[in-house]
Design an enzyme around this catalytic site. Structure first.
Site, short mmCIF file in Angstrom:
data_model
loop_
_atom_site.label_atom_id
_atom_site.label_comp_id
_atom_site.label_asym_id
_atom_site.label_seq_id
_atom_site.Cartn_x
_atom_site.Cartn_y
_atom_site.Cartn_z
N CYS A 127 -21.11 -6.44 -5.58
CA CYS A 127 -22.44 -7.04 -5.72
C CYS A 127 -23.52 -6.00 -5.49
O CYS A 127 -23.36 -5.12 -4.64
CB CYS A 127 -22.63 -8.17 -4.71
SG CYS A 127 -21.46 -9.52 -4.90
N LYS A 155 -14.13 -20.12 -4.80
CA LYS A 155 -15.21 -19.42 -5.50
C LYS A 155 -16.02 -18.63 -4.48
O LYS A 155 -16.08 -18.99 -3.31
CB LYS A 155 -16.14 -20.43 -6.19
CG LYS A 155 -15.59 -21.01 -7.47
CD LYS A 155 -16.53 -22.08 -8.03
CE LYS A 155 -17.87 -21.50 -8.48
NZ LYS A 155 -17.73 -20.66 -9.69
#
Length: 305
Positions: free
Chosen positions: A132, A47
């Site tokens: 992001c 992750k």
């Protein structure tokens, strides 16, 4: 019958086969013990890790769509220090390379996370998520601006000696331009694609289904887009590529190999079948054996156009 050679290498990371798990769909690896043999796949990708733990977005944050799913998990994770102290010790005993996905909300955070992982012998390489927003620069997404992407990649490159994969966003006008920018800044390999931005609406409630309104679309619906982008980038840069997007079976995976990918990542398929990555690896080998193809390497970029 001689078994085909399924081994590949990405930026010095040797893998027994081209099948990797996609970040955010495989936990931290240990969660899938009992569903598949962790030593049957080529590599595991964690992750996405941030400098500090993150709770993610409010629910609902995942919804099934025609041909795929939308997620707005919000990059929930335990943080890089907890990963090193609590997750990595188990993975060190597994004979499969561990690649750590990382991200930051600022340039400095990217560099700091990379630096903390650099000294960890159990980490074979890193995958940099540039999809992001930069909170210090008005929320511009690092992965949609070539200059911003280069700044991230250069900073991470200066903070790690490990093989560095950069994960490209498809939410751009020209993915080749982004790929070249990341290659020039020091990327060792590229993975593509990340999710496409989408949304779902509840007609009767007249409200978005996701609390975050928009989310990332993955699954079979995005495969044609991902294939096209891998093919385009493979012609434009000399770096090894990792194909991602709607890979549900061995045939899907092999199509990405033909398009120019050296390896592939399995994501949404693991939600349907937690053992999907292992099944895809076996299916790829079976296809090569059936067709008398001696090695997977001979199929990389072998698309006839």
């Amino acid at each position: 019958m001689t078994r085909p050679d399924m081994s590949v290498e990405i930026a010095g990371i040797k893998m027994r086969n081209p099948v990797m798990t996609a970040s955010g769909t495989f936990g931290y690896g240990a969660e899938f013990v009992g569903y598949l043999d962790l030593e049957s796949i080529g590599a595991m990708v964690s992750k996405g890790l941030s400098l500090k733990p993150k709770a993610g977005n409010p629910t609902p944050r995942i919804v099934e769509t025609p041909g795929g799913m939308l997620n707005a998990i919000g990059l929930q994770n335990v943080g890089v220090d907890a990963f090193i102290n609590q997750k990595l010790p188990y993975l060190k005993d597994v004979d499969t390379p561990v690649i750590v996905n990382l991200y930051g909300n600022t340039l400095e955070e990217y560099g700091e996370v990379a630096a903390r992982l650099d000294g960890q012998p159990g980490v074979a390489g890193i995958e940099v998520n540039i999809s992001c927003p930069n909170v210090m620069q008005g929320g511009i997404v690092f992965g949609t601006d070539p200059q911003a992407a280069q700044e991230v990649v250069r900073l991470v490159r200066n903070n790690t000696s490990k093989p560095m994969i950069v994960k490209l966003s498809p939410n751009v006008t020209d993915v080749v331009l982004m790929a070249k920018a990341c290659a020039d800044a020091g990327a060792d390999a590229l993975s593509l694609i990340n999710t496409l931005t989408g949304m779902a609406i509840d007609l009767d409630k007249r409200r978005p289904v996701l609390a975050n309104v928009t989310g990332g679309l993955s699954g079979p619906a995005i495969k044609p887009v991902a294939l096209r982008m891998v093919w385009q980038v493979a012609k434009a840069v000399k770096l090894p590529l990792i194909g991602i997007g709607g890979i549900m079976n061995a045939r899907d995976a092999l199509e990405f190999i033909l398009a120019g990918a050296t390896a592939i990542q399995v994501g949404t398929a693991s939600f349907l079948d937690p053992g999907a990555a292992q099944q895809i690896a076996r299916g790829m080998e079976a296809y090569l054996a059936e067709k008398g193809i001696p090695s997977i390497a001979s199929m990389i970029g072998a698309l006839e156009v």
